[in-house]
Design a protein around this motif. Structure first.
Motif, PDB file in Angstrom:
ATOM      1  N   HIS A 178       0.824  -1.213   0.000  1.00 51.74           N
ATOM      2  CA  HIS A 178       0.000   0.000   0.000  1.00 51.74           C
ATOM      3  C   HIS A 178       0.856   1.260   0.000  1.00 51.74           C
ATOM      4  O   HIS A 178       0.527   2.250  -0.661  1.00 51.74           O
ATOM      5  CB  HIS A 178      -0.925   0.001   1.216  1.00 51.74           C
ATOM      6  CG  HIS A 178      -2.090  -0.914   1.069  1.00 51.74           C
ATOM      7  ND1 HIS A 178      -2.961  -1.185   2.106  1.00 51.74           N
ATOM      8  CD2 HIS A 178      -2.547  -1.622  -0.004  1.00 51.74           C
ATOM      9  CE1 HIS A 178      -3.895  -2.022   1.681  1.00 51.74           C
ATOM     10  NE2 HIS A 178      -3.659  -2.302   0.411  1.00 51.74           N
ATOM     11  N   PHE A 179       1.948   1.249   0.757  1.00 49.82           N
ATOM     12  CA  PHE A 179       2.834   2.407   0.794  1.00 49.82           C
ATOM     13  C   PHE A 179       3.373   2.697  -0.603  1.00 49.82           C
ATOM     14  O   PHE A 179       3.382   3.848  -1.066  1.00 49.82           O
ATOM     15  CB  PHE A 179       3.984   2.156   1.764  1.00 49.82           C
ATOM     16  CG  PHE A 179       4.953   3.297   1.891  1.00 49.82           C
ATOM     17  CD1 PHE A 179       4.737   4.299   2.818  1.00 49.82           C
ATOM     18  CD2 PHE A 179       6.076   3.381   1.073  1.00 49.82           C
ATOM     19  CE1 PHE A 179       5.626   5.369   2.933  1.00 49.82           C
ATOM     20  CE2 PHE A 179       6.961   4.433   1.186  1.00 49.82           C
ATOM     21  CZ  PHE A 179       6.734   5.433   2.117  1.00 49.82           C
ATOM     22  N   LEU A 180       3.816   1.661  -1.294  1.00 47.87           N
ATOM     23  CA  LEU A 180       4.394   1.838  -2.632  1.00 47.87           C
ATOM     24  C   LEU A 180       3.322   2.234  -3.643  1.00 47.87           C
ATOM     25  O   LEU A 180       3.559   3.075  -4.520  1.00 47.87           O
ATOM     26  CB  LEU A 180       5.078   0.546  -3.065  1.00 47.87           C
ATOM     27  CG  LEU A 180       6.266   0.115  -2.190  1.00 47.87           C
ATOM     28  CD1 LEU A 180       6.665  -1.325  -2.502  1.00 47.87           C
ATOM     29  CD2 LEU A 180       7.453   1.061  -2.385  1.00 47.87           C
ATOM     30  N   THR A 181       2.134   1.645  -3.522  1.00 48.45           N
ATOM     31  CA  THR A 181       1.035   2.022  -4.412  1.00 48.45           C
ATOM     32  C   THR A 181       0.651   3.479  -4.205  1.00 48.45           C
ATOM     33  O   THR A 181       0.429   4.227  -5.170  1.00 48.45           O
ATOM     34  CB  THR A 181      -0.181   1.121  -4.162  1.00 48.45           C
ATOM     35  OG1 THR A 181       0.188  -0.253  -4.360  1.00 48.45           O
ATOM     36  CG2 THR A 181      -1.322   1.475  -5.103  1.00 48.45           C
ATOM     37  N   ALA A 182       0.570   3.894  -2.950  1.00 44.80           N
ATOM     38  CA  ALA A 182       0.247   5.290  -2.653  1.00 44.80           C
ATOM     39  C   ALA A 182       1.312   6.227  -3.209  1.00 44.80           C
ATOM     40  O   ALA A 182       0.994   7.316  -3.713  1.00 44.80           O
ATOM     41  CB  ALA A 182       0.096   5.485  -1.147  1.00 44.80           C
ATOM     42  N   ALA A 183       2.577   5.829  -3.123  1.00 43.45           N
ATOM     43  CA  ALA A 183       3.654   6.657  -3.672  1.00 43.45           C
ATOM     44  C   ALA A 183       3.457   6.880  -5.170  1.00 43.45           C
ATOM     45  O   ALA A 183       3.645   7.993  -5.679  1.00 43.45           O
ATOM     46  CB  ALA A 183       5.003   6.003  -3.406  1.00 43.45           C
ATOM     47  N   LEU A 184       3.068   5.830  -5.886  1.00 40.65           N
ATOM     48  CA  LEU A 184       2.825   5.955  -7.335  1.00 40.65           C
ATOM     49  C   LEU A 184       1.654   6.871  -7.615  1.00 40.65           C
ATOM     50  O   LEU A 184       1.701   7.709  -8.525  1.00 40.65           O
ATOM     51  CB  LEU A 184       2.569   4.575  -7.937  1.00 40.65           C
ATOM     52  CG  LEU A 184       3.773   3.625  -7.980  1.00 40.65           C
ATOM     53  CD1 LEU A 184       3.335   2.219  -8.371  1.00 40.65           C
ATOM     54  CD2 LEU A 184       4.829   4.141  -8.956  1.00 40.65           C
ATOM     55  N   ARG A 185       0.583   6.722  -6.836  1.00 36.49           N
ATOM     56  CA  ARG A 185      -0.609   7.559  -7.055  1.00 36.49           C
ATOM     57  C   ARG A 185      -0.315   9.030  -6.743  1.00 36.49           C
ATOM     58  O   ARG A 185      -0.751   9.933  -7.462  1.00 36.49           O
ATOM     59  CB  ARG A 185      -1.752   7.063  -6.179  1.00 36.49           C
ATOM     60  CG  ARG A 185      -2.190   5.652  -6.463  1.00 36.49           C
ATOM     61  CD  ARG A 185      -2.948   5.548  -7.753  1.00 36.49           C
ATOM     62  NE  ARG A 185      -4.225   6.249  -7.670  1.00 36.49           N
ATOM     63  CZ  ARG A 185      -5.114   6.306  -8.649  1.00 36.49           C
ATOM     64  NH1 ARG A 185      -4.852   5.726  -9.803  1.00 36.49           N
ATOM     65  NH2 ARG A 185      -6.251   6.957  -8.492  1.00 36.49           N
ATOM     66  N   ILE A 186       0.429   9.270  -5.690  1.00 30.49           N
ATOM     67  CA  ILE A 186       0.773  10.642  -5.321  1.00 30.49           C
ATOM     68  C   ILE A 186       1.677  11.263  -6.373  1.00 30.49           C
ATOM     69  O   ILE A 186       1.523  12.431  -6.738  1.00 30.49           O
ATOM     70  CB  ILE A 186       1.429  10.656  -3.920  1.00 30.49           C
ATOM     71  CG1 ILE A 186       0.365  10.352  -2.856  1.00 30.49           C
ATOM     72  CG2 ILE A 186       2.099  11.999  -3.645  1.00 30.49           C
ATOM     73  CD1 ILE A 186       0.937  10.074  -1.491  1.00 30.49           C
ATOM     74  N   ALA A 187       2.624  10.481  -6.886  1.00 28.88           N
ATOM     75  CA  ALA A 187       3.506  10.994  -7.945  1.00 28.88           C
ATOM     76  C   ALA A 187       2.694  11.357  -9.188  1.00 28.88           C
ATOM     77  O   ALA A 187       2.926  12.397  -9.820  1.00 28.88           O
ATOM     78  CB  ALA A 187       4.570   9.959  -8.290  1.00 28.88           C
ATOM     79  N   ASP A 188       1.722  10.513  -9.559  1.00 28.99           N
ATOM     80  CA  ASP A 188       0.880  10.811 -10.717  1.00 28.99           C
ATOM     81  C   ASP A 188       0.080  12.092 -10.497  1.00 28.99           C
ATOM     82  O   ASP A 188      -0.033  12.938 -11.386  1.00 28.99           O
ATOM     83  CB  ASP A 188      -0.080   9.651 -10.991  1.00 28.99           C
ATOM     84  CG  ASP A 188       0.618   8.451 -11.598  1.00 28.99           C
ATOM     85  OD1 ASP A 188       1.761   8.598 -12.069  1.00 28.99           O
ATOM     86  OD2 ASP A 188       0.012   7.356 -11.591  1.00 28.99           O
ATOM     87  N   ALA A 189      -0.507  12.224  -9.299  1.00 34.06           N
ATOM     88  CA  ALA A 189      -1.304  13.410  -9.015  1.00 34.06           C
ATOM     89  C   ALA A 189      -0.440  14.660  -8.942  1.00 34.06           C
ATOM     90  O   ALA A 189      -0.835  15.742  -9.404  1.00 34.06           O
ATOM     91  CB  ALA A 189      -2.074  13.224  -7.706  1.00 34.06           C
ATOM     92  N   ALA A 190       0.764  14.531  -8.370  1.00 35.93           N
ATOM     93  CA  ALA A 190       1.664  15.678  -8.252  1.00 35.93           C
ATOM     94  C   ALA A 190       2.106  16.187  -9.613  1.00 35.93           C
ATOM     95  O   ALA A 190       2.371  17.386  -9.791  1.00 35.93           O
ATOM     96  CB  ALA A 190       2.876  15.313  -7.399  1.00 35.93           C
TER      97      ALA A 190
END
Length: 280
Positions: A178-190
């Protein structure tokens, strides 16, 4: 960004189905509320999928219930959305069960303000009471993640009831996935934000937290390389994702066999299990 667009498209389909059901039931108030939610979600989708000139023409000032990207030049000081919809915004962006503190940080970084985390425990309880009273009134509920071993509520992890059961379960290595998935989603949104947004305190701190806790990411003080963050997160995710998916799939099969609809969303407790054995 493609993942975020797909989540918004799913949300629009859910809202359309809910509107149809509300119309059949003659609930005009619910139809009107769902219609406004649909308009906001459509406008946000357009702001991401269409050129800036077209998105500007179609985007209203209100933020969508499921996800929103406020304009950098005019962030509101206070959200007009209820707390449950603010939580839904953050969870929809992340797509994984998340702790209240992180949800608050994500909401502050992308949706203008932190969440009132002191109210989240009572919100979760209110959501369960509402579901058990009438499970067809809402398109989603804020619910806990469930543990793979006991199928019980996971401590301090919130999810959305309309996610697949496998997505709401947590096993021994799920927290890292989940931590790694969230990192990917945050990078996409950023990536969709302006340079000023990227330099802002909340978003910069969020990116630094995730990038600083992934092996293989080349840390550069004061700067986050989104492409490098994605690459490092994907590399580690590939190591864990299949084992974690297998564990959650097995737990989901057990849950569907042993639990009723309400407990598949909100989990069951040892107290409930003991009571059931005594009754039997």
């Amino acid at each position: 960004m493609q993942g975020l667009l797909e989540e918004l498209e799913k949300r629009m389909q859910q809202l359309l189905r809910a509107m149809t059901q509300a119309r059949l039931q003659g609930d005009d108030t619910q139809v009107a509320a769902l219609s406004e939610d649909l308009k906001r979600t459509q406008a946000y989708w357009a702001s991401l999928a269409l050129p800036d000139t077209e998105a500007t023409q179609t985007q209203p000032t209100a933020a969508p219930a499921a996800a929103s990207r406020p304009a950098a030049a005019a962030r509101p000081a206070r959200s007009a959305l209820p707390l449950r919809e603010q939580v839904c915004q953050a969870l929809t962006l992340l797509t994984v069960p998340t702790a209240p503190k992180v949800l608050s940080q994500v909401h502050e970084a992308f949706f203008a303000q932190p969440l009132n985390t002191a109210r989240l425990t009572s919100l979760r309880r209110d959501e369960e009471r509402s579901y058990r009273a009438s499970s067809t009134n809402r398109t989603y509920y804020i619910c806990p993640a469930l543990t793979c071993d006991l199928l019980a509520p996971a401590r301090a992890l919130l999810a959305l009831s309309n996610w697949p059961l496998e997505q709401r379960l947590v096993g021994p290595i799920t927290h890292r996935v989940h931590f790694l998935t969230a990192a990917l989603r945050i990078a996409d949104a950023a990536e969709q934000r302006t340079d000023d947004d990227m330099a802002s305190g909340p978003l910069r701190r969020l990116l630094e937290h995730y990038s600083g806790n992934i092996p293989g990411y080349p840390v550069t003080p004061g700067h986050v390389n989104l492409e490098a963050l994605r690459a490092a997160a994907k590399d580690e995710l590939a190591v864990h994702v299949q084992d974690d998916a297998n564990t959650r799939a097995e737990a989901a099969e057990r849950a569907r066999t042993k639990l009723d609809d309400a407990d598949q969303i909100f989990g069951h407790t040892l107290h409930d299990a003991n009571r059931a054995r005594r009754t039997a």
